[in-house]
Scaffold this active site. Structure first.
Site, PDB file in Angstrom:
ATOM      1  N   GLU A 199     -13.554 131.295  -4.343  1.00 35.30           N
ATOM      2  CA  GLU A 199     -12.681 130.143  -4.561  1.00 35.30           C
ATOM      3  C   GLU A 199     -11.262 130.446  -4.068  1.00 35.30           C
ATOM      4  OE1 GLU A 199     -11.781 126.914  -8.091  1.00 35.30           O
ATOM      5  OE2 GLU A 199     -11.811 129.030  -8.622  1.00 35.30           O
ATOM      6  N   GLY A 219      -7.372 135.615 -13.214  1.00 37.98           N
ATOM      7  CA  GLY A 219      -7.821 136.128 -14.513  1.00 37.98           C
ATOM      8  C   GLY A 219      -9.326 136.239 -14.571  1.00 37.98           C
ATOM      9  N   ALA A 220     -10.012 135.233 -14.060  1.00 36.32           N
ATOM     10  CA  ALA A 220     -11.472 135.222 -14.050  1.00 36.32           C
ATOM     11  C   ALA A 220     -11.942 134.156 -13.077  1.00 36.32           C
ATOM     12  CB  ALA A 220     -12.014 134.956 -15.446  1.00 36.32           C
ATOM     13  N   GLU A 271     -14.026 129.988 -18.839  1.00 35.37           N
ATOM     14  CA  GLU A 271     -14.980 130.179 -17.744  1.00 35.37           C
ATOM     15  C   GLU A 271     -16.355 129.615 -18.089  1.00 35.37           C
ATOM     16  OE1 GLU A 271     -13.661 130.963 -15.017  1.00 35.37           O
ATOM     17  OE2 GLU A 271     -11.777 131.521 -15.959  1.00 35.37           O
ATOM     18  N   GLU A 325      -9.944 122.566 -13.743  1.00 36.17           N
ATOM     19  CA  GLU A 325      -9.115 123.527 -14.469  1.00 36.17           C
ATOM     20  C   GLU A 325      -8.463 122.922 -15.712  1.00 36.17           C
ATOM     21  OE1 GLU A 325      -9.595 126.398 -13.900  1.00 36.17           O
ATOM     22  OE2 GLU A 325     -10.247 126.508 -11.821  1.00 36.17           O
TER      23      GLU A 325
END
Length: 871
Positions: A141, A276-277, A313, A335
């Site tokens: 991504e 972060g993930a 996530e 998001e």
């Protein structure tokens, strides 16, 4: 630079997007990859099955830094293919036309770079037993799948993937799906074939190869594994695995859709991870610090962070993975929703954390702070090119997006909101959508015109300030565009937002009132002279009262008439209005001083944040005013700090731990003698071997304090902690403290480390910068470093990746003077700002806002501090 307009119609023209031709449509990728750690390459071959939409003699794919050795269409060799590096595409042309309605099979054999850019299929390094080791992992991504294999690298081009990995037989191979079979190749290799995925966008495809260990949780219907590079680290994944099991059960129930894959893997990527993930379906990758946790030796903030990241996530597995935006202008939908859902689920799992109180000081303020800049962008942001996409992974997409959803959920009711989301997910499962599809689903379930209301909020930049004028038994409210610089132009103030007023009086909260015109007058329901706009602070706007009302609301906060959210919002509004010139900073200081007996840590955090903003605006002013602000801060917190102290015990609630940590940090930063002395003594014991001398909740503050007052010996001690930490949290705290030193030679040493990737990983370069930006000398050293090393920085962090914009902002936005702003403008005038122009523009806006604030209110602040005895 992409220009945005204040228009209620979408400013995205689909025809302007740089996208691939639609003459064919990918259906299935049969993909085999083999990472070669000896030369940091990977070998690959794939067969892509297409539907032919129209008669054609070419196929164009996205491809970047891939060498194609062989190409065939339906088993016929392709001799003619050409690359366009700027557009990141490769086009294959062939003599025989593909017939409309037929299937086509494109075979490719290729080699790629197992790069160190944290993008595509890349290498992540780590140390084990004194040796440097590598794992291969992915970060697709937004548009880096093209670095891993030639593909239709667009979210709307969903396809199925059958992935195989070739590796040393002792290594672990992971992908989105579970393993189908493993076959040995010779004496030392194996080929792991995974089951075929359901329909996925390319940015969600994942594959990982490394010497990994795991723990497994079976509290849910499918196995949940947490992977790390050694067993001790994997064991620290127990907490995250437990949260994952809870989250999957929770989302199953709330969405009324079962998690669709046969397993869930959470993988800690050692040291090289840009975000972060990443929510790859069935194989979520994380920074180590955002996944692995020792609950007994962790800061409460870290525990909350890990909890929220894991939930975020896993929410994506439904909202983003199962149903995906059709293009990147809908990023916020992914998001923003996952952010909102992480707060929503966290509140369910840990009600004592009271996360909706924190939301007001966290997500909402992050959103409003960035969106108050002229260089902000709409939530639903028009993007046309790949290099624009990384720049919108910011507080608008995440925080303003989630704040908007919070506002909608309150308007519709949470259960109605979740029901609408469930219907949306069921209707569009395995497909692609636009924002409008969600609004329609919410409109249908609620009976309200969500489409009309939310289009205005998502397609325009900024938010309003609502001015309140009191008139006997009524109030007149007027909305105008709010800018941090306080200089709104008429052409920037044409949008009329539907503002949910949330009028709070002694009779309760009336959420039916909507300001959908420039001005409206509303009758107050009581005569007791108490009211507040934006009750419980769920609206995305600032409220400007008359000066007498600020005083009355300050008293109402002391008298218990305001909720925590109200008090946080009041301080935040006052701080923002003061910095932009709507009210004098003395009004903010009066309000803060009146709440010195406040007991809620979220309110205290907001108070201390606003004092920090004043200090940041005055950081280049004379020392006298800065010393007076420190004295004021010490006096403000002294009563509460003396009451609660900074010792921790097992009976401390989450809130008490947060409050102690927050006030202690403020005491140290304002140079309270007792807190500083405690920090120095605790650190001395710690480096002499007493590892219990520093509580995890105070670790970062104590490290920073000792750096601030430290010398070369202190630096060496902190550097040793960084190189030999007890935990990843300790390592990061030490790294951040490097920037807090105030000795010029030590800071030169710190900036000298920033480009040494064997010492400070690319992913962590911003951490010491945060410490440097906290004081005058550090800000100057950062600027000197970026201007001296620009070419090297640009090479290390190319503009196609997201980190360059962050580094530019960190190294420039600490300035507060017009002449400093001109220096920044002059330096970047001759640079190609493609890929980070948004961050640079926002940084210049921040400097402008601070400069105006300091010019306007420095004298007022000095006088207030003097009158109140802080001199």
């Amino acid at each position: 630079m992409c220009k945005f307009t204040n228009s209620t119609s979408s400013s995205t023209n689909i025809q302007d997007r740089e996208v691939l031709p639609t003459n064919v449509k990918p259906l299935h990728y049969d993909l085999t990859l083999e990472p070669i750690f000896e030369n940091f390459k990977f070998n690959g071959e794939e067969t892509i099955e297409f539907d032919v939409n129209e008669e054609t003699n070419y196929i164009t794919l996205n491809s970047l830094e891939i060498d194609i050795h062989e190409a065939k269409i339906n088993d016929v060799k392709i001799e003619n293919f050409e690359f366009n590096e700027e557009k990141q595409i490769v086009t294959f042309r062939f003599e025989d036309y593909l017939k409309q309605g037929a299937k086509a099979y494109l075979y490719l054999k290729f080699t790629g770079e197992l790069n160190d850019k944290m993008a595509g299929f890349y290498r992540a390094s780590y140390q084990e037993d004194g040796k440097k080791k590598y794992m291969a992992t992915t970060q697709m991504e937004p548009t880096d799948c093209r670095r891993a294999f030639p593909s239709y690298d667009e979210p709307s081009a969903k396809a199925k993937f059958t992935i195989s990995l070739i590796a040393n037989k002792d290594l672990v191979c992971i992908s989105n799906m579970n393993e189908k079979e493993t076959n040995l190749i010779g004496d030392d290799k194996k080929k792991v074939v995974f089951n075929t995925t359901p329909l996925l966008s390319t940015y969600l495809v994942a594959f990982i190869v490394g010497d990994l260990k795991y723990i497994e949780n079976n509290d849910y219907d499918v196995p949940i594994r947490v992977y790390a590079t050694d067993q001790a680290s994997a064991n620290l994944g127990t907490y995250a695995a437990n949260i994952a099991a809870k989250s999957l059960k929770f989302f199953d129930s709330k969405f009324d859709i079962k998690y669709p894959l046969p397993k869930m893997d959470l993988i800690a990527v050692s040291k090289n991870f840009t975000s972060g993930a990443m929510e790859n379906m069935g194989a979520v990758t994380f920074r180590v610090v955002d996944l692995l946790l020792d609950p007994e030796n962790s800061d409460v903030n870290v525990k909350q962070r890990v909890t929220e990241v894991v939930i975020h996530e896993l929410a994506h597995q439904w909202f983003g993975d199962l149903v995906t935006m059709d293009f990147w202008d809908g990023l916020w939908l992914n998001e923003g929703f996952a952010t909102w859902m992480s707060w929503y689920a966290c509140n369910e799992f840990y009600p004592d954390w009271k996360v909706w109180e924190s939301y007001v000081s966290d997500s909402l303020q992050h959103a409003l702070t960035l969106d108050a800049l002229r260089s902000s962008h709409p939530i639903e942001v028009p993007v046309k090119r790949a290099d624009e996409i990384n720049q919108i992974f910011d507080a608008i997409s995440y925080s303003k997006g989630s704040s908007l959803l919070k506002m909608i959920s309150k308007w519709l009711g949470e259960e109605v909101f979740i029901k609408g989301v469930s219907n949306y997910l069921k209707t569009h499962a395995w497909g692609n959508t636009q924002t409008l599809n969600l609004w329609k689903a919410l409109s249908e379930v609620s009976g309200k015109d969500v489409v009309k209301v939310m289009d205005i909020w998502t397609k325009n930049i900024g938010f309003p300030v609502v001015k309140v004028e009191e008139q006997d038994d009524s109030i007149k409210v007027t909305q105008n565009r709010f800018l941090a610089t306080g200089d709104v132009k008429p052409e920037e103030d044409k949008v009329i937002y539907p503002v949910f007023l949330g009028l709070k009086t002694s009779q309760g909260l009336d959420e039916s009132l909507v300001l959908d015109e420039r001005s409206k007058t509303f009758k107050l329901p009581t005569n007791d002279d108490f009211f507040k706009i934006n009750g419980d602070q769920s609206g995305i706007y600032r409220t400007a009262y008359e000066s007498s009302r600020w005083q009355k609301l300050g008293k109402a906060g002391v008298d218990g008439k305001l909720s925590v959210e109200d008090r946080v919002g009041l301080v935040a509004d006052a701080g923002s209005l003061a910095s932009s010139g709507f009210i004098q900073t003395s009004s903010l200081l009066d309000l803060i001083k009146s709440w010195s007996n406040e007991s809620n840590y979220v309110v205290w955090d907001e108070i201390l944040t606003r004092i920090g903003s004043i200090k940041a605006a005055l950081i280049f002013e004379d020392e006298e005013i800065k010393d007076a602000l420190k004295l004021f801060t010490r006096d403000l917190i002294s009563s509460k700090l003396n009451e609660i102290g900074w010792s921790f015990n097992e009976s401390d609630s989450f809130a008490n731990q947060q409050l102690k940590s927050s006030l202690f940090s403020s005491a140290v930063s304002s140079e309270d003698p007792k807190a500083v002395e405690f920090s120095k003594n605790a650190f001395k014991k710690f480096v002499n071997g007493d590892k219990l001398a520093i509580h995890p909740n105070l670790r970062a503050t104590i490290f920073n304090c000792n750096a601030k007052f430290g010398n070369e010996e202190t630096f060496n001690q902190l550097f040793n902690i960084y190189k030999n930490p007890q935990s990843i949290e300790e390592k990061i705290a030490a790294l951040r403290s490097f920037g807090a030193f105030t000795d010029s030679k030590i800071l030169d040493k710190v900036t000298g480390l920033l480009l040494q990737t064997d010492i400070v990983k690319q992913q962590d370069i911003y951490i010491p910068m945060q410490g440097l930006r906290s004081h005058k000398l550090g800000i100057e050293k950062l600027w000197s470093w970026i201007t001296t090393n620009w070419d090297e920085v640009y090479k290390l962090l190319p503009p196609g990746l997201s980190m360059l914009g962050s580094v530019v902002t960190l190294t420039t936005s600490g300035f507060t003077k017009q002449e400093q702003k001109k220096q920044v403008e002059e330096f970047f005038k001759s640079k190609n700002t493609k890929g980070y122009d948004q961050g640079l523009a926002q940084s210049l806006d921040i400097i402008e806002a601070k400069s105006k604030w300091a010019q306007r209110d420095t004298k007022t602040i000095k006088e207030w501090l003097s009158v109140n005895g802080y001199n």
